[in-house]
Design an enzyme around this catalytic site. Structure first.
Site, mmCIF file in Angstrom:
data_model
loop_
_atom_site.group_PDB
_atom_site.id
_atom_site.type_symbol
_atom_site.label_atom_id
_atom_site.label_comp_id
_atom_site.label_asym_id
_atom_site.label_seq_id
_atom_site.Cartn_x
_atom_site.Cartn_y
_atom_site.Cartn_z
ATOM 1 N N CYS A 188 -9.310 38.245 38.030
ATOM 2 C CA CYS A 188 -9.016 36.867 37.617
ATOM 3 C C CYS A 188 -7.555 36.505 37.824
ATOM 4 C CB CYS A 188 -9.441 36.649 36.168
ATOM 5 S SG CYS A 188 -8.563 37.684 34.984
ATOM 6 N N ASP A 210 -9.521 43.555 35.193
ATOM 7 C CA ASP A 210 -8.559 42.623 34.597
ATOM 8 C C ASP A 210 -7.428 43.465 34.007
ATOM 9 O OD1 ASP A 210 -7.371 40.372 33.465
ATOM 10 O OD2 ASP A 210 -8.917 40.042 31.947
ATOM 11 N N ARG A 261 -11.236 28.143 41.236
ATOM 12 C CA ARG A 261 -11.069 27.582 39.888
ATOM 13 C C ARG A 261 -10.925 26.059 39.994
ATOM 14 N NH1 ARG A 261 -8.742 30.655 35.909
ATOM 15 N NH2 ARG A 261 -9.223 28.844 34.631
ATOM 16 N N GLN A 312 -13.343 30.963 34.144
ATOM 17 C CA GLN A 312 -13.060 32.034 35.097
ATOM 18 C C GLN A 312 -14.343 32.552 35.743
ATOM 19 O OE1 GLN A 312 -9.907 33.328 35.998
ATOM 20 N NE2 GLN A 312 -11.223 34.103 37.617
ATOM 21 N N ARG A 321 -6.499 26.285 25.650
ATOM 22 C CA ARG A 321 -6.316 27.746 25.776
ATOM 23 C C ARG A 321 -5.696 28.217 24.474
ATOM 24 N NH1 ARG A 321 -4.004 31.380 30.662
ATOM 25 N NH2 ARG A 321 -6.146 30.942 31.287
ATOM 26 N N HIS A 342 -13.715 33.479 28.482
ATOM 27 C CA HIS A 342 -13.004 32.731 29.531
ATOM 28 C C HIS A 342 -14.063 32.177 30.499
ATOM 29 C CE1 HIS A 342 -9.886 31.295 31.981
ATOM 30 N NE2 HIS A 342 -9.330 32.397 32.422
HETATM 31 N N1 NVA Z 1 -7.831 38.930 29.832
HETATM 32 C C1 NVA Z 1 -6.655 38.213 30.268
HETATM 33 C C2 NVA Z 1 -7.036 37.126 31.208
HETATM 34 C C3 NVA Z 1 -5.881 36.336 31.766
HETATM 35 C C4 NVA Z 1 -6.329 35.215 32.662
HETATM 36 C C5 NVA Z 1 -5.924 37.666 29.058
HETATM 37 O O1 NVA Z 1 -6.583 37.175 28.132
HETATM 38 O O2 NVA Z 1 -4.703 37.740 29.023
HETATM 39 N N1 CP Z 2 -7.029 33.654 35.604
HETATM 40 C C1 CP Z 2 -6.346 32.779 34.842
HETATM 41 O O1 CP Z 2 -6.893 32.135 33.950
HETATM 42 O O2 CP Z 2 -5.042 32.662 35.171
HETATM 43 P P1 CP Z 2 -3.904 31.947 34.317
HETATM 44 O O3 CP Z 2 -3.670 32.784 33.087
HETATM 45 O O4 CP Z 2 -2.709 31.919 35.232
HETATM 46 O O5 CP Z 2 -4.354 30.571 33.943
#
Ligand code: NVA
Ligand code: CP
Length: 305
Positions: free
Chosen positions: A260, A220, A288, A134, A104, A131
């Site tokens: 998500c 989101d 997930r 997701q 990540r 992502h």
């Molecule tokens: N769009 C959000 C998704 C979190 C799972 C982010 O990147 O923070």
């Molecule tokens: N939706 C998702 O990826 O959640 P986290 O940021 O908690 O991993």
């Protein structure tokens, strides 16, 4: 032989996704019946986090253990990555010690560079651009609740972020319509939008029109990780892009709501929608786990019958 990676949703074909969905159904059923399934004994997953996470960390770590393997958590804060060790050097070392890696991070380019020298499969656990894990979980969840997603209409309300970009790739592969409504100034980049036919992607200035008749309404956070400096400005700009009960009513009685997570009730979604009858967010979060177990099985063992 070069390993297969999962860096973007478009890395897999429709047939491969159909296989993954089928395997997910089976793996989930085993889990629900407390039947052990340990195809990944002695396999190790390294999870590298440059951003925070609840679901992604837990689902990969628990998933790998449930498949008989083990998972190791690494973060920028406590590895040499945080002190400037080149991504390629990290990839050389990590991929000689483990069997599969999940990352990540910020720019997609970091994933591409890591995967470019990695000896083992690399999974994108979220980047600024995509992502894929997701949306894989989301499509499985939609299919469980309403059947195949092909030919359906998905409404994305809010920011044209990493999850939105991934839905765009998914629309082309699964052949569904994606309605996107963002505030002015936050539209999908022209170059990205231009690569999709109108059949798969359509921009709506009015979020209510995007949601009208949709089979799935999803949103989101207004401010994604890494964009915190824009938070106050975004709160102003996105105030009309909340999924609320009126919007769900326009979508229709059979429409489901997804997010998500993490969610901000009263911002991108009203509490009565996310906690209401059309919301499937808890199944979505749980899935997930099951979809990523199928993903790791596929990347490490290929097509298991
Ligand atoms: N769009 C959000 C998704 C979190 C799972 C982010 O990147 O923070
Ligand atoms: N939706 C998702 O990826 O959640 P986290 O940021 O908690 O991993």
């Amino acid at each position: 032989m070069k390993p297969r990676h999962y860096l973007q949703f478009s890395d897999f074909s429709r047939a491969e996704y159909e296989h993954l969905l089928e395997r997910t159904r089976w793996i989930k059923a085993q889990f629900k019946q407390y039947k052990p399934y340990h195809p990944l004994v002695d396999r190790t997953l390294a999870m590298i986090f440059e951003k925070q996470s609840t679901r992604t960390r837990l689902s990969f770590e628990a998933g790998m253990q449930q498949l008989g393997g083990c998972a190791i958590f690494l973060s920028t804060r406590d590895t040499q990555l945080g002190r400037g060790e080149p991504v390629e050097d990290m990839a050389q070392v990590v991929s000689r010690m483990v069997d599969i890696v999940m990352i990540r991070t910020y720019e997609q380019e970091i994933l591409d560079r890591f995967a470019g020298v990695s000896r083992v499969p690399v999974i994108n656990g979220l980047s600024n651009e995509y992502h894929p894990c997701q949306v894989l979980g989301d499509i499985f969840t939609y299919t469980e609740h309403r059947g195949p997603i092909g030919g359906r209409t998905v409404a994305w309300i809010g920011d044209s972020n990493n999850v939105c970009n991934t839905w765009m790739q998914a629309a082309a592969i699964f052949d569904f319509n994606l309605h996107v409504s963002t505030p002015p100034g936050y539209e999908v980049e022209a170059e990205r939008a231009g690569s999709y036919g109108k059949h798969h992607f359509e921009h709506f200035a009015d979020p209510m029109e995007a949601a009208r008749g949709a089979d799935l309404v999803t949103t989101d956070v207004w401010t994604s990780m890494g964009f915190e400096a824009e938070d106050a400005e975004r709160k102003r700009d996105f105030s009309d892009w909340q999924v609320d009960a009126d919007m769900m009513q326009l979508a229709g009685r059979d429409a489901v709501f997804m997010h998500c997570l993490p969610a901000h009730r009263g911002e991108e979604v009203s509490a009565d929608v996310i906690d209401g009858a059309q919301s499937v967010v808890w199944d979505e979060a749980e899935n997930r786990l099951h979809t990523q177990k199928a993903l790791m099985e596929f990347l490490l063992l290929g097509k298991v019958a």
